[in-house]
Design an enzyme around this catalytic site. Structure first.
Site, PDB file in Angstrom:
ATOM      1  N   GLU A  18      -4.138   3.611  -0.871  1.00  0.00           N
ATOM      2  CA  GLU A  18      -4.654   3.408   0.678  1.00  0.00           C
ATOM      3  C   GLU A  18      -6.029   3.768   1.034  1.00  0.00           C
ATOM      4  O   GLU A  18      -6.451   3.200   1.757  1.00  0.00           O
ATOM      5  CB  GLU A  18      -3.789   4.683   1.541  1.00  0.00           C
ATOM      6  CG  GLU A  18      -4.849   5.235   2.388  1.00  0.00           C
ATOM      7  CD  GLU A  18      -4.316   6.475   3.291  1.00  0.00           C
ATOM      8  OE1 GLU A  18      -3.592   7.516   2.252  1.00  0.00           O
ATOM      9  OE2 GLU A  18      -4.642   7.093   4.120  1.00  0.00           O
ATOM     10  N   THR A  75       4.343   1.310  -5.806  1.00  0.00           N
ATOM     11  CA  THR A  75       4.099  -0.222  -5.229  1.00  0.00           C
ATOM     12  C   THR A  75       4.290  -1.071  -6.076  1.00  0.00           C
ATOM     13  O   THR A  75       3.971  -1.898  -6.180  1.00  0.00           O
ATOM     14  CB  THR A  75       3.434   0.518  -4.004  1.00  0.00           C
ATOM     15  OG1 THR A  75       2.176   1.360  -4.247  1.00  0.00           O
ATOM     16  CG2 THR A  75       3.867   0.458  -2.444  1.00  0.00           C
ATOM     17  N   VAL A  81       0.493  -1.115  -0.097  1.00  0.00           N
ATOM     18  CA  VAL A  81      -0.343  -0.323  -0.186  1.00  0.00           C
ATOM     19  C   VAL A  81       0.817   1.017  -0.155  1.00  0.00           C
ATOM     20  O   VAL A  81       1.701   1.258   0.625  1.00  0.00           O
ATOM     21  CB  VAL A  81      -0.953  -0.444   1.590  1.00  0.00           C
ATOM     22  CG1 VAL A  81      -0.129   0.297   2.813  1.00  0.00           C
ATOM     23  CG2 VAL A  81      -1.993   1.278   1.141  1.00  0.00           C
ATOM     24  N   CYS A  82      -0.370   2.199  -0.789  1.00  0.00           N
ATOM     25  CA  CYS A  82       1.125   3.449  -1.161  1.00  0.00           C
ATOM     26  C   CYS A  82      -0.100   4.274  -1.116  1.00  0.00           C
ATOM     27  O   CYS A  82      -1.296   3.890  -1.274  1.00  0.00           O
ATOM     28  CB  CYS A  82       2.444   3.462  -1.661  1.00  0.00           C
ATOM     29  SG  CYS A  82       2.139   3.602  -3.202  1.00  0.00           S
ATOM     30  N   SER A  83       0.413   6.016  -1.527  1.00  0.00           N
ATOM     31  CA  SER A  83      -0.791   7.191  -1.960  1.00  0.00           C
ATOM     32  C   SER A  83      -2.204   6.728  -2.441  1.00  0.00           C
ATOM     33  O   SER A  83      -2.772   6.869  -2.339  1.00  0.00           O
ATOM     34  CB  SER A  83      -0.162   8.001  -1.553  1.00  0.00           C
ATOM     35  OG  SER A  83      -1.030   9.225  -1.179  1.00  0.00           O
TER      36      SER A  83
END
Lengths: 426, 103
Positions: free
Chosen positions: B38, B13, B6-8
């Site tokens: 996210e 990712t 998970v990233c923004s």
């Protein structure tokens, strides 16, 4: 020194954590994200109809006749970009209620009703002014949706809902859950509306425009305001925290609103009011990502002599073309690297200064307010964001060269250092 | 076995995910690896054993640990340099070690 450094890091990290997890900011972001596809589609149509190539315009004119592009402003824009406030109002309230692990749908619906209630119907024409749904009311929509969402969850959590006997099917009793909150929130909205009639403002939206939208827009789109936001963004990234995500969660409403005020002026053929807008920040300042790293990546691919920099450069090139630069930021690394943090923070600030004053003195075209996805490659983005103006591309080229020159001494000596380290390792 | 990154926005990712899938294929491991933003994490979390956070969103660690660790999901932050250099093999190795630890 080390103690001081970690003190600052902890402080920043704590504040960043608070902002990044702040429920209302998250709800605003999610609500605006919901509207993003509409903004982008509306913008695409505007670019198609207003593309400033005479041959193209003549061609379209010859096929479809006079006013061939009117459908864009008359039909498409009101149904896409022009719905921003409505979509945001529903989306923000729903996301906020969802975040309390409650059913957000009724919350969004009530916020929407409150939004219509607080605005004024043109009774004689039996019509809502279409401007209410779009740009002019974004801050009103945000305030209403946050208040309505918050009230809704308080009322539901306090169990001020109509309780039916257990023998009633759950789906039926659920439909009554929203009844009490809806009544309370809408009556409150009505009272607020009536009270504002007694004030010199006349209505709530005018009050918001004067006391919220105008000052926030003034501060957030000023040179010092945007420089400060940019500085914070870069410092956070330098600590390895997603600065863009955190800063935009605070600034996006202001910058998006400025974007759309520019679009409204563009449509009317008036002077563009704002220099700093959402597209200015995302498409002009992020050259290959935050910190203007694309010039560095290109340097690394072509000129780097150390293995590490060559490898990081190759890895970062393609994502960099689409303004994704985590591989450079974490791979070089720039994060926690006092030496490379200098150009990383400095170059976007210098670019901001050049672009801001270049537009202020009308040397370069301003952003016309169309929404360009932040992943659009550099140069193409500048062309489209300025309404297909070659001046936007020239500004981007100048910025690119400036960023390259700022980065050059730093990346060169970092390369040398890596060559040295690699030879020692052998 | 399912690993979720998970990233923004789930963009950077997703690049690492490809490298991890390659690494898994080379070792002929049956692993499902995906990257999500996210915002959409909730929809994809079902069945996940290991949840890895991009280092740029490590401020979410506390919140996501509190949310998912009671359900038996291992939550960790990806090492910065592994992340930057897109070292899929190393990240996969650490994820497998995490999964082996608890269950």
């Amino acid at each position: 020194m080390k103690g001081l450094k970690s003190f600052f890091e902890d402080k920043f990290f704590n504040v960043a954590t608070k902002i990044a997890n702040q429920r209302h900011l998250l709800a605003m972001r999610d609500g605006l994200v919901l509207a993003m596809p509409l903004l982008i589609i509306g913008s695409l149509f505007i670019i198609i109809s207003d593309f400033p190539l005479q041959a193209y315009q003549d061609f379209m004119l010859s096929i479809f006749g006079e006013g061939w592009g009117d459908f864009v402003w008359n039909d498409v824009v009101p149904a896409t970009t022009g719905l921003l406030s409505l979509v945001a109002c529903f989306g923000i309230a729903k996301s906020l209620v969802d975040s309390y692990q409650l059913d957000g749908m009724p919350g969004g619906m009530i916020a929407l009703a409150a939004f219509f209630l607080i605005n004024n119907l043109d009774v004689e024409a039996n019509a809502w002014n279409a401007d209410l749904f779009g740009t002019s009311n974004l801050f009103v929509a945000m305030i209403i949706s946050l208040l309505a969402g918050e009230l809704y969850r308080v009322i539901v959590q306090r169990k001020l809902v109509i309780k039916l006997p257990d023998s009633v099917p759950p789906s039926v009793s659920r439909s009554f859950t929203a009844l009490a909150p809806a009544a309370i929130i809408l009556v409150l909205a009505l009272v607020v509306k009536m009270l504002f009639r007694l004030t010199p403002f006349g209505d709530f939206p005018s009050f918001v425009t004067a006391f919220v939208t105008a000052p926030l827009t003034f501060a957030g789109t000023s040179y010092p305001g945007s420089a400060l936001a940019l500085l914070v963004e870069q410092i956070l990234w330098s600590l390895g925290i997603h600065g863009s995500s955190i800063v935009t969660s605070v600034m996006e409403p202001i910058w998006l609103n400025a974007n759309l005020e520019n679009l409204t002026a563009f449509q009317a053929g008036q002077a563009l009011p704002h220099i700093i807008t959402q597209t200015f920040v995302e498409n002009l300042l992020w050259i290959g990502g935050s910190g203007a790293t694309l010039p560095v990546v290109i340097y690394m691919v072509i000129f780097a002599r150390s293995k590490t920099l060559k490898q990081v450069g190759r890895l970062s090139l393609v994502p960099g073309l689409f303004n994704i630069n985590e591989p450079v930021v974490f791979g070089l690394p720039i994060v926690m690297n006092p030496f490379l943090i200098i150009p990383y923070i400095l170059s976007p600030l210098v670019i901001l200064t050049i672009s801001y004053f270049g537009m202020f003195f009308n040397i370069f075209p301003r952003m016309v307010g169309v929404t360009i996805p932040w992943t659009t490659p550099y140069l193409i983005s500048g062309y489209l964001a300025t309404g297909a103006n070659i001046g936007g591309v020239i500004l981007q080229i100048i910025n690119f060269v400036v960023a390259f020159l700022i980065w050059l001494p730093f990346i060169r000596s970092w390369d040398r250092r890596n060559v040295l380290m690699e030879s020692q390792a052998n | 076995m399912k690993i979720l990154l998970v990233c923004s926005e789930g963009m950077s990712t997703s690049m690492l995910v490809q490298k991890m899938r390659q690494a898994a294929a080379e070792r002929s491991l049956e692993v499902e690896i995906d990257a999500v933003s996210e915002v959409s994490l909730k929809k994809h979390i079902a069945g996940t054993q290991v949840l890895l956070l991009g280092p740029q969103v490590r401020y979410l660690l506390k919140k996501l640990s509190a949310e998912y660790e009671p359900a038996g999901v291992h939550v960790a932050v990806i090492d910065m340099v592994d992340y930057g250099r897109m070292n899929g093999a190393a990240v996969l190795e650490k994820a497998l070690a995490l999964a082996a630890q608890g269950s």
